[in-house]
Design an enzyme around this catalytic site. Structure first.
Site, short mmCIF file in Angstrom:
data_model
loop_
_atom_site.label_atom_id
_atom_site.label_comp_id
_atom_site.label_asym_id
_atom_site.label_seq_id
_atom_site.Cartn_x
_atom_site.Cartn_y
_atom_site.Cartn_z
N ASN A 147 -11.32 -19.78 5.42
CA ASN A 147 -11.63 -21.16 5.78
C ASN A 147 -11.72 -21.22 7.30
OD1 ASN A 147 -11.72 -23.90 6.22
ND2 ASN A 147 -9.62 -24.31 5.56
N TRP A 148 -12.95 -21.31 7.78
CA TRP A 148 -13.14 -21.27 9.24
C TRP A 148 -12.81 -22.61 9.90
CZ3 TRP A 148 -18.41 -18.24 10.06
CH2 TRP A 148 -18.26 -16.93 9.61
N LYS A 149 -12.67 -23.66 9.11
CA LYS A 149 -12.38 -25.00 9.65
C LYS A 149 -13.44 -25.39 10.68
CE LYS A 149 -7.59 -24.08 8.65
NZ LYS A 149 -6.21 -24.47 8.83
N HIS A 167 -8.61 -29.89 0.72
CA HIS A 167 -7.76 -29.18 1.69
C HIS A 167 -6.77 -30.18 2.29
CE1 HIS A 167 -6.52 -27.03 5.29
NE2 HIS A 167 -6.86 -25.94 4.65
N GLU A 177 -5.80 -30.66 5.19
CA GLU A 177 -6.25 -31.34 6.42
C GLU A 177 -7.16 -32.51 6.07
OE1 GLU A 177 -7.63 -27.82 8.43
OE2 GLU A 177 -5.55 -27.16 8.60
N GLU A 182 -1.42 -24.25 -1.30
CA GLU A 182 -1.22 -24.17 0.15
C GLU A 182 -0.11 -25.12 0.55
OE1 GLU A 182 -4.90 -22.59 2.24
OE2 GLU A 182 -5.21 -24.73 2.05
N SER A 224 -0.73 -19.33 6.44
CA SER A 224 -0.34 -18.22 7.34
C SER A 224 -0.34 -16.88 6.63
CB SER A 224 1.02 -18.51 7.99
OG SER A 224 0.95 -19.71 8.75
N GLY A 259 -6.90 -19.21 6.83
CA GLY A 259 -7.43 -19.95 7.98
C GLY A 259 -7.51 -19.05 9.20
N GLY A 260 -6.48 -19.11 10.02
CA GLY A 260 -6.46 -18.41 11.30
C GLY A 260 -6.90 -16.95 11.23
C1 PEP Z 1 -5.88 -23.00 5.50
O1 PEP Z 1 -6.13 -23.88 6.30
O2 PEP Z 1 -6.45 -23.00 4.39
C2 PEP Z 1 -4.91 -21.97 5.88
C3 PEP Z 1 -4.31 -21.31 4.94
O3 PEP Z 1 -4.71 -21.82 7.23
P1 PEP Z 1 -3.77 -20.68 7.91
O4 PEP Z 1 -4.09 -19.39 7.25
O5 PEP Z 1 -4.20 -20.70 9.36
O6 PEP Z 1 -2.37 -21.10 7.72
#
Ligand code: PEP
Length: 251
Positions: free
Chosen positions: A10-12, A96, A98, A166, A211, A232-233
């Site tokens: 997920n590049w956001k 999601h 967010e 998540e 994470s 994500g990250g």
């Molecule tokens: C996400 O936003 O779906 C996610 C899991 O982010 P991160 O891996 O950065 O916690």
């Protein structure tokens, strides 16, 4: 029932078209040979065409980060299923945290998006998860139960359904649920799916997100009900994403 591991990035709101295409190029150049997990990247809408071009004919599929439920009309700022399909998208994230936290997404709108995306033939990755306050109040199981059941209300087939668990407190914070904590919730989600769909529940992938990184992925993916990751990250850097793909291949 064997479930193919799914590693989804997920590049956001990150990466321009040129940067996104370059990242896909780096991922493709580093893919291990042999059995691969299913690999999906979800870039921002505007960069989807460039990313689809870069991924064309490869093992990398492209997802969107959201979709509207209406076919067309007066919905400023929204994007339809037909537009996503036209751009070459195969998967879509829905609900999601967010979106729920910052953009007013509710269980009801999540359900509308899920149904529209499935009707259009997209694979839906429906996200659920509790906040820190909810976990501390002992409400995790109730929140997950409500979110999963509502997201799937009126959905008859799970063929193109993926659930992503998540925990909101683990997203982008560096805090990861321990593999046991994650497995407990994944098993609960599997039980809800079994209640709704019987044995078909065994075919539904349940991803962990929060994470996830190369260091913790093997332990998480070793759990019986963790069928991949929504990342994500760590999906923004090719070496990290490739390490996660490798972890998926070895799980
Ligand atoms: C996400 O936003 O779906 C996610 C899991 O982010 P991160 O891996 O950065 O916690």
């Amino acid at each position: 029932m064997a479930r193919r591991i799914l590693i989804a990035g997920n590049w956001k709101m990150n990466k321009t078209s040129r940067e996104g295409a370059a990242l896909v190029g780096e991922i493709l150049a580093g893919l291990p040979s042999g059995n691969l997990p299913e690999i999906v990247v979800c870039p921002p809408y505007l960069t989807i065409p460039a990313v689809v071009d870069a991924a064309r004919g490869s093992a990398v599929e492209v997802g969107a980060e959201n979709v509207h439920w209406a076919e067309s009309g007066a919905f400023t700022g929204e994007v339809s299923t037909a537009m996503l399909l036209d751009a070459g998208v195969t998967h879509v994230l829905v609900g999601h945290s967010e979106r729920r936290q910052y953009f007013g997404e509710t269980d009801e709108t999540v359900n509308s998006r899920v149904k529209a995306a499935l009707a259009a033939g997209l694979v839906v990755i429906a996200c659920v998860g509790e906040t820190l306050a909810e976990r501390e109040a002992g409400e995790t199981a109730a929140v997950i139960d409500r979110q999963v059941r509502k997201a799937l209300e009126g959905v008859e087939s799970t063929e193109k359904v993926v659930i992503a668990y998540e925990p909101v407190w683990a997203i982008g914070t560096g805090k990861t649920a321990t593999p046991d904590m994650a497995q407990e919730v994944h098993a609960q989600i599997r039980a809800i799916l079994r209640d709704l769909y019987g044995d078909a529940a065994d075919g539904v992938r349940i991803l962990y997100g929060g994470s996830m990184k190369p260091a913790n992925a093997p332990e998480l993916l070793a759990k019986p009900d963790i069928d991949g990751g929504l990342i994500g990250g760590a999906s923004l850097k090719a070496p990290d994403f490739l390490a996660l793909v490798k972890a998926g291949a070895e799980a």
